[in-house]
Design an enzyme around this catalytic site. Structure first.
Site, PDB file in Angstrom:
ATOM      1  N   ASP A  62      17.054  37.132   9.940  1.00 55.45           N
ATOM      2  CA  ASP A  62      16.639  36.866   9.274  1.00 55.45           C
ATOM      3  C   ASP A  62      15.370  35.677   9.545  1.00 55.45           C
ATOM      4  O   ASP A  62      16.207  34.348   8.894  1.00 55.45           O
ATOM      5  CB  ASP A  62      16.807  37.299   8.177  1.00 55.45           C
ATOM      6  CG  ASP A  62      16.437  37.190   7.194  1.00 55.45           C
ATOM      7  OD1 ASP A  62      14.638  37.455   7.401  1.00 55.45           O
ATOM      8  OD2 ASP A  62      15.923  37.837   5.541  1.00 55.45           O
ATOM      9  N   ASN A  89       6.802  32.557  13.950  1.00 55.11           N
ATOM     10  CA  ASN A  89       5.735  34.017  14.067  1.00 55.11           C
ATOM     11  C   ASN A  89       6.048  34.834  13.384  1.00 55.11           C
ATOM     12  O   ASN A  89       4.929  35.533  12.971  1.00 55.11           O
ATOM     13  CB  ASN A  89       5.388  33.526  15.615  1.00 55.11           C
ATOM     14  CG  ASN A  89       4.495  35.387  16.193  1.00 55.11           C
ATOM     15  OD1 ASN A  89       3.319  35.005  15.938  1.00 55.11           O
ATOM     16  ND2 ASN A  89       5.359  36.372  16.848  1.00 55.11           N
ATOM     17  N   TYR A 155      -1.688  39.010   1.840  1.00 56.15           N
ATOM     18  CA  TYR A 155      -1.262  38.466   2.887  1.00 56.15           C
ATOM     19  C   TYR A 155      -2.335  37.571   3.180  1.00 56.15           C
ATOM     20  O   TYR A 155      -1.464  36.554   3.637  1.00 56.15           O
ATOM     21  CB  TYR A 155      -1.130  40.144   3.944  1.00 56.15           C
ATOM     22  CG  TYR A 155      -1.457  39.578   5.568  1.00 56.15           C
ATOM     23  CD1 TYR A 155       0.328  38.868   6.152  1.00 56.15           C
ATOM     24  CD2 TYR A 155      -2.242  40.123   6.081  1.00 56.15           C
ATOM     25  CE1 TYR A 155       0.163  39.011   7.356  1.00 56.15           C
ATOM     26  CE2 TYR A 155      -2.347  39.380   7.242  1.00 56.15           C
ATOM     27  CZ  TYR A 155      -0.893  39.366   8.561  1.00 56.15           C
ATOM     28  OH  TYR A 155      -0.522  38.808   9.067  1.00 56.15           O
ATOM     29  N   LYS A 159      -1.392  33.548   4.372  1.00 60.14           N
ATOM     30  CA  LYS A 159      -1.485  33.191   5.837  1.00 60.14           C
ATOM     31  C   LYS A 159      -3.032  32.007   5.629  1.00 60.14           C
ATOM     32  O   LYS A 159      -3.062  30.725   6.387  1.00 60.14           O
ATOM     33  CB  LYS A 159      -2.609  33.786   6.702  1.00 60.14           C
ATOM     34  CG  LYS A 159      -1.524  35.119   7.391  1.00 60.14           C
ATOM     35  CD  LYS A 159      -0.736  34.389   8.308  1.00 60.14           C
ATOM     36  CE  LYS A 159       0.455  35.621   8.499  1.00 60.14           C
ATOM     37  NZ  LYS A 159       0.965  35.521   9.768  1.00 60.14           N
ATOM     38  N   THR A 190      -1.171  45.598  20.144  1.00 59.67           N
ATOM     39  CA  THR A 190       0.022  45.458  19.969  1.00 59.67           C
ATOM     40  C   THR A 190       0.842  46.474  19.932  1.00 59.67           C
ATOM     41  O   THR A 190       0.203  47.602  19.225  1.00 59.67           O
ATOM     42  CB  THR A 190       0.592  44.342  18.844  1.00 59.67           C
ATOM     43  OG1 THR A 190       0.397  45.091  17.862  1.00 59.67           O
ATOM     44  CG2 THR A 190      -0.311  42.629  19.149  1.00 59.67           C
TER      45      THR A 190
END
Length: 251
Positions: A62, A89, A155, A159, A190
């Site tokens: 984690d 990342n 989110y 960021k 991805t």
């Protein structure tokens, strides 16, 4: 990118952008500690890099836990002799309507995206400071930290905060010749995004350059920002989105 005997930690790297960054770091002679929450994924990714003649160690766990983060830094030093590059990342995307977004979802996004990055930067910077040879730290932000996107309020907020953290840490880290920057990827192909029906087609139409990014597009920019060629670039955020933030059509 020319390097000699450098050591990197990359979190959230079992697949996608993180994995491609690890592959390219290893291909350039950098020893990599590859982290992912998913142990089988981390081990498989590491084996792939080793089979390509790269130096890589899996370190599943984690990456939002400060104690685990310190273990990763210690492992880099013990196994490879130091730490020169850190790429934070690991991140989590929890879509949700603002009016019903839950405290649990909010806390999880902030713990992984913000706390994980903050404490990885802290642990890495303390090690780099001790080594007295500088270093490079890179955060993974997102175009959603620049432009509004439906159902991504928490989110996007996380960021945007990472980019401010990169700017703020210039004050703390520059005296030790440690650079700190961020990349802000846009739509990228991805394993996760390609599982969404029509993702590639939708984003090829919405992106001015006519396609979504590949993981290599993002990784190449990341490698530049942690390389010697970028040693005078710090506190910056680089958007890698084929022009989407200039026009910002919604899917």
């Amino acid at each position: 990118m020319t390097t000699t005997s450098k050591v990197a930690i990359v979190t959230g790297a079992g697949q996608g952008i993180g994995f491609e960054i690890c592959r390219q770091l290893a291909a350039n002679g950098i020893a990599v500690i590859l982290n992912d929450m998913d142990a089988p994924l981390a081990n498989a990714a590491t084996n792939t890099i080793i089979n390509e003649n790269g130096r890589c160690t899996a370190f599943p766990g984690d990456a939002s836990d400060p104690a685990f983060i310190q273990q990763m830094v210690n492992a880099a030093v013990e196994q490879y002799g130091g730490l020169d590059i850190v790429i934070a990342n690991a991140g989590i995307t929890l879509f949700g309507d603002f009016f019903t977004y839950t405290p649990d979802a909010f806390r999880r996004v902030m713990q992984v995206n913000l706390a994980g990055t903050f404490f990885l930067a802290q642990a890495a910077a303390n090690q780099m400071k001790k080594q007295q040879r500088g270093g490079a730290i890179l955060f993974t932000s997102s175009v959603t930290g620049h432009q509004a996107h439906k159902d991504l309020a928490a989110y996007g907020m996380s960021k945007a905060a990472l980019e401010m953290l990169a700017k703020n840490l210039v004050i703390e880290l520059s005296p030790y010749k440690i650079t700190v920057n961020a990349i802000a990827p846009g739509a990228t192909l991805t394993e996760r995004t390609m599982s969404e029906p029509g993702y590639a087609d939708t984003w090829s139409k919405l992106t001015p350059m006519g396609r979504a990014a590949t993981t290599a597009d993002i990784a190449q920019a990341a490698l530049f920002l942690v390389s010697e060629q970028a040693r005078h670039i710090t506190g910056q955020s680089l958007v890698i989105d084929g022009g989407w933030t200039s026009t910002s059509p919604q899917p």
